[in-house]
Design a protein around this motif. Structure first.
Motif, PDB file in Angstrom:
ATOM      1  N   GLY A   1       0.831  -1.201   0.000  1.00 41.92           N
ATOM      2  CA  GLY A   1       0.000   0.000   0.000  1.00 41.92           C
ATOM      3  C   GLY A   1       0.865   1.251   0.000  1.00 41.92           C
ATOM      4  O   GLY A   1       0.616   2.202  -0.760  1.00 41.92           O
ATOM      5  N   VAL A   2       1.911   1.244   0.822  1.00 45.06           N
ATOM      6  CA  VAL A   2       2.848   2.376   0.856  1.00 45.06           C
ATOM      7  C   VAL A   2       3.599   2.484  -0.471  1.00 45.06           C
ATOM      8  O   VAL A   2       3.782   3.586  -1.001  1.00 45.06           O
TER       9      VAL A   2
ATOM     10  N   ALA B   1      -0.391  -2.399  -6.476  1.00 51.98           N
ATOM     11  CA  ALA B   1      -1.784  -2.479  -6.033  1.00 51.98           C
ATOM     12  C   ALA B   1      -2.360  -3.862  -6.317  1.00 51.98           C
ATOM     13  O   ALA B   1      -3.077  -4.432  -5.484  1.00 51.98           O
TER      14      ALA B   1
ATOM     15  N   TYR C   1       3.898   4.843 -12.616  1.00 47.72           N
ATOM     16  CA  TYR C   1       2.461   4.570 -12.587  1.00 47.72           C
ATOM     17  C   TYR C   1       2.172   3.090 -12.840  1.00 47.72           C
ATOM     18  O   TYR C   1       1.338   2.479 -12.173  1.00 47.72           O
TER      19      TYR C   1
ATOM     20  N   THR D   1       2.593   1.572  -3.419  1.00 47.47           N
ATOM     21  CA  THR D   1       1.653   2.100  -4.417  1.00 47.47           C
ATOM     22  C   THR D   1       1.515   3.612  -4.278  1.00 47.47           C
ATOM     23  O   THR D   1       1.633   4.350  -5.264  1.00 47.47           O
ATOM     24  N   TRP D   2       1.286   4.049  -3.081  1.00 49.42           N
ATOM     25  CA  TRP D   2       1.098   5.473  -2.810  1.00 49.42           C
ATOM     26  C   TRP D   2       2.340   6.275  -3.193  1.00 49.42           C
ATOM     27  O   TRP D   2       2.251   7.299  -3.874  1.00 49.42           O
ATOM     28  N   GLN D   3       3.516   5.801  -2.783  1.00 51.76           N
ATOM     29  CA  GLN D   3       4.748   6.534  -3.064  1.00 51.76           C
ATOM     30  C   GLN D   3       5.082   6.534  -4.563  1.00 51.76           C
ATOM     31  O   GLN D   3       5.607   7.523  -5.086  1.00 51.76           O
TER      32      GLN D   3
ATOM     33  N   ILE E   1       2.906   6.448  -7.002  1.00 49.61           N
ATOM     34  CA  ILE E   1       1.981   7.410  -7.629  1.00 49.61           C
ATOM     35  C   ILE E   1       2.492   8.829  -7.401  1.00 49.61           C
ATOM     36  O   ILE E   1       2.507   9.653  -8.326  1.00 49.61           O
ATOM     37  N   ARG E   2       2.932   9.117  -6.192  1.00 53.00           N
ATOM     38  CA  ARG E   2       3.486  10.440  -5.898  1.00 53.00           C
ATOM     39  C   ARG E   2       4.723  10.722  -6.754  1.00 53.00           C
ATOM     40  O   ARG E   2       4.877  11.830  -7.286  1.00 53.00           O
TER      41      ARG E   2
ATOM     42  N   ALA F   1       3.182   1.251  -9.775  1.00 45.45           N
ATOM     43  CA  ALA F   1       2.184   1.442  -8.718  1.00 45.45           C
ATOM     44  C   ALA F   1       0.982   0.523  -8.950  1.00 45.45           C
ATOM     45  O   ALA F   1       0.463  -0.089  -8.007  1.00 45.45           O
TER      46      ALA F   1
END
Length: 161
Positions: A102-103, A141, A134, A105-107, A109-110, A137
């Motif tokens: 989850g982290v 996910a 992307y 994926t988030w990072q 995307i950022r 990520a």
């Protein structure tokens, strides 16, 4: 529920196909570059293309490896635990994996968004690179969803190798 499982299988297999094509691209680009270098004409941007393909190969291969339960397990410790201990350890590890991916994926995307906003491009070919994080990520996910599947279906692999 079966529809979601089938969709997840298709996503995993699609990403595995991308990983395979990326690996093939790395082999072909590297081979072509070596041959052309011997002739005195190296392939421009070979490093850029191989670097992107390597990231895609690794990231897109993770969901498949997770789906077939192909990761390394420490059998020594698994056998020392009883059935209940194995279930608790497996559940705990899967929850940690969910959190980590989850982290990730988030990072990613950022990071991809930061690359997109800055207009970052590859060094030689000047190709935009924002899309690689992307895709990575998205793969992370999917690993999370595969891990959720394994949490709700213990002892059952999503796919057979």
């Amino acid at each position: 529920m079966e529809t979601l499982t089938n969709l997840l299988r298709k996503l995993v297999l699609g990403l595995a196909g991308v990983a395979g094509l990326s690996l093939l691209a790395m082999v072909l680009i590297t081979t072509l570059d070596v041959i052309l270098r011997k002739c005195g004409h190296p392939l421009p941007g070979a490093y850029d293309m191989v670097k992107m393909a390597a990231g895609l190969t690794i990231a897109c291969g993770l969901p498949y490896t997770t789906a077939i339960k192909g990761h390394v397990a420490v059998e020594y410790f698994q056998h020392r635990l009883g059935r209940r201990g194995r279930v608790v350890a497996d559940t705990g590890i899967r929850l940690v994996i969910l959190g980590l991916f989850g982290v990730f994926t988030w990072q990613l995307i950022r990071y991809g968004t930061a690359l997109w906003r800055s207009g970052e491009v590859s060094m030689t070919l000047q190709l935009p690179v924002f899309w690689v994080p992307y895709v990575m990520a998205f793969s992370c996910a999917v690993v999370g969803f595969v891990t959720l599947y394994h949490l709700f279906h213990p002892g059952k692999a999503l796919l057979k190798p």
